[in-house]
Scaffold this active site. Sequence first.
Site, mmCIF file in Angstrom:
data_model
loop_
_atom_site.group_PDB
_atom_site.id
_atom_site.type_symbol
_atom_site.label_atom_id
_atom_site.label_comp_id
_atom_site.label_asym_id
_atom_site.label_seq_id
_atom_site.Cartn_x
_atom_site.Cartn_y
_atom_site.Cartn_z
ATOM 1 N N ARG A 218 -91.467 70.976 25.408
ATOM 2 C CA ARG A 218 -91.369 69.649 26.019
ATOM 3 C C ARG A 218 -90.867 68.688 24.947
ATOM 4 N NH1 ARG A 218 -96.283 65.876 28.210
ATOM 5 N NH2 ARG A 218 -94.952 64.109 28.778
ATOM 6 N N HIS A 219 -90.051 67.719 25.350
ATOM 7 C CA HIS A 219 -89.519 66.757 24.378
ATOM 8 C C HIS A 219 -90.661 66.095 23.594
ATOM 9 C CE1 HIS A 219 -90.945 63.412 26.805
ATOM 10 N NE2 HIS A 219 -90.542 64.103 27.861
ATOM 11 N N ASN A 225 -93.754 57.316 26.867
ATOM 12 C CA ASN A 225 -95.017 58.062 26.805
ATOM 13 C C ASN A 225 -96.133 57.172 26.259
ATOM 14 O OD1 ASN A 225 -93.442 61.163 25.718
ATOM 15 N ND2 ASN A 225 -93.976 60.490 27.779
ATOM 16 N N ARG A 266 -84.268 61.923 25.582
ATOM 17 C CA ARG A 266 -85.431 62.455 24.875
ATOM 18 C C ARG A 266 -85.362 63.971 24.643
ATOM 19 N NH1 ARG A 266 -86.579 60.543 29.994
ATOM 20 N NH2 ARG A 266 -88.106 61.555 31.384
ATOM 21 N N GLU A 291 -85.905 65.347 34.491
ATOM 22 C CA GLU A 291 -87.292 65.212 34.955
ATOM 23 C C GLU A 291 -87.337 64.802 36.427
ATOM 24 O OE1 GLU A 291 -89.901 66.251 34.980
ATOM 25 O OE2 GLU A 291 -91.476 65.196 33.898
ATOM 26 N N HIS A 360 -89.019 68.677 30.380
ATOM 27 C CA HIS A 360 -89.975 67.595 30.626
ATOM 28 C C HIS A 360 -91.255 68.183 31.236
ATOM 29 C CE1 HIS A 360 -86.667 64.554 30.360
ATOM 30 N NE2 HIS A 360 -85.964 65.607 30.727
HETATM 31 O O1 F6P Z 1 -94.930 60.970 31.896
HETATM 32 C C1 F6P Z 1 -93.950 61.861 31.619
HETATM 33 C C2 F6P Z 1 -93.415 62.534 32.847
HETATM 34 O O2 F6P Z 1 -92.465 63.490 32.394
HETATM 35 C C3 F6P Z 1 -92.767 61.611 33.888
HETATM 36 O O3 F6P Z 1 -91.435 61.241 33.624
HETATM 37 C C4 F6P Z 1 -92.928 62.363 35.164
HETATM 38 O O4 F6P Z 1 -92.836 61.573 36.335
HETATM 39 C C5 F6P Z 1 -94.318 62.964 34.979
HETATM 40 O O5 F6P Z 1 -94.429 63.241 33.580
HETATM 41 C C6 F6P Z 1 -94.550 64.237 35.747
HETATM 42 O O6 F6P Z 1 -95.901 64.557 35.694
HETATM 43 P P1 F6P Z 1 -96.849 64.343 36.956
HETATM 44 O O7 F6P Z 1 -96.233 65.129 38.055
HETATM 45 O O8 F6P Z 1 -98.165 64.911 36.526
HETATM 46 O O9 F6P Z 1 -96.921 62.883 37.304
#
Ligand code: F6P
Length: 407
Positions: A218-219, A225, A266, A291, A360
């Site tokens: 993962r980046h 973040n 990223r 992502e 991601h």
């Molecule tokens: O927060 C980082 C991230 O990669 C977001 O860009 C993305 O929406 C999310 O994580 C995905 O994780 P989850 O499905 O648990 O919200």
Amino acid sequence: MAADNSDKLCIVMVGLPARGKSTIARKLRENLTKDRIPSRIFNNGQLRRRIRGQDTSSPEFYDPNNEAGVRLRERIALTNLDRAKRFLNSGGQVAIIDATNVSRKRRQKIESFFNGYQILFIECINDDEEILDTSIRHKVRLPEFKGLPRELAIESFKRRIDYYKSIYSPLEKERNFVKLDSLNNRILMEEISTRIPFYDLIRDFLVTDSVKNLFLIRHGETYFNLEDRIGGDSSLTPKGLRQAQALAQYFKNKSIPFIFTSKKKRTIETAEPIRDLQPNCSIIPLEEFNEINSGVCECMTYEEIRTQMPEVYYARKQDKYNYVYPGGEGYATMKERVDRGIKKALFLSGGAENIMIVGHRAVNRMILSHFLYRRTEDVPYIYIPQDKFYHIVATQYKKLFQLKPYE
Ligand code: F6P
């Protein structure tokens, strides 16, 4: 009395250049050999390069009307057939002829040459323009194109493909053949009319995704973040850059020819320092690894979503896998594109010993679940940290998943 060769198999690859024939040939050889079945590849291109080097890189060499070119290529093909037969006659079990073999005439020659042996033709088909383009860009890094500027080399390779297209005749009349969608490992057509040795095994290899070592990363930490903001295209923080450096150090003694990333800053910023410590490595950004698109919630924090769009927040909590962000995606709707990205990455890496994907959180969950069965409702909760990576091995003989720290 004539020798009985009916348990010896000659596999004949068929297809235009850059359709994944050599990758499939290597995969077959490696797996058959692991099963103690003596197998060897006879590659016309390699032989040609060994004999003639750079002077066969010009497209005209492949013009079916260029008599000298045709003669030389026929001689090379025959030398390889001869070697393959000698291999089969001296303890070999499976000979794989890795060449275009696109004309019916050439295939008839092979059939009569191997009369009395079992022959299986495997036609590799892939017309995905983007993949072809990327694939060609990599092929022109071969030593035979060394003398040419990059764009000219690409042009020249495309013209070579056109010459092959002009004499292409798809498998149809051959007794035993498989048409394979080589990007998706899918059998499109199968015609088997005699008993082909090891066919069950071969068939399984053809349709199974296999990866020797996949490092799924993962980046590093981003500015988003830090604030718990989702989506967007933010850059790495100084800590994120340090994480990328640490990854680069960790992997510097492994040869990683390809790093696949998303198109987001990223992931590319995380991959760059890793590439810089590798002698021969390319970063290939794929849109498929972007992502999850959180639509109207892009760039918001989870807390902002909870207070400003509680209906979105709670509906997603109810059924996170199937929930689709308004104007965006959900895990369920992302699956197809991430799977496509995996197929592209595997195809382009051509069976390399090591490959890396920098993705991601949500994307990496989907990638993991592609190789390791998880109930769909559990997928959105798989742990994807930024200070560790997953090492995945998924071959017919071994499945391994390890979460490892890199610092
Ligand atoms: O927060 C980082 C991230 O990669 C977001 O860009 C993305 O929406 C999310 O994580 C995905 O994780 P989850 O499905 O648990 O919200």
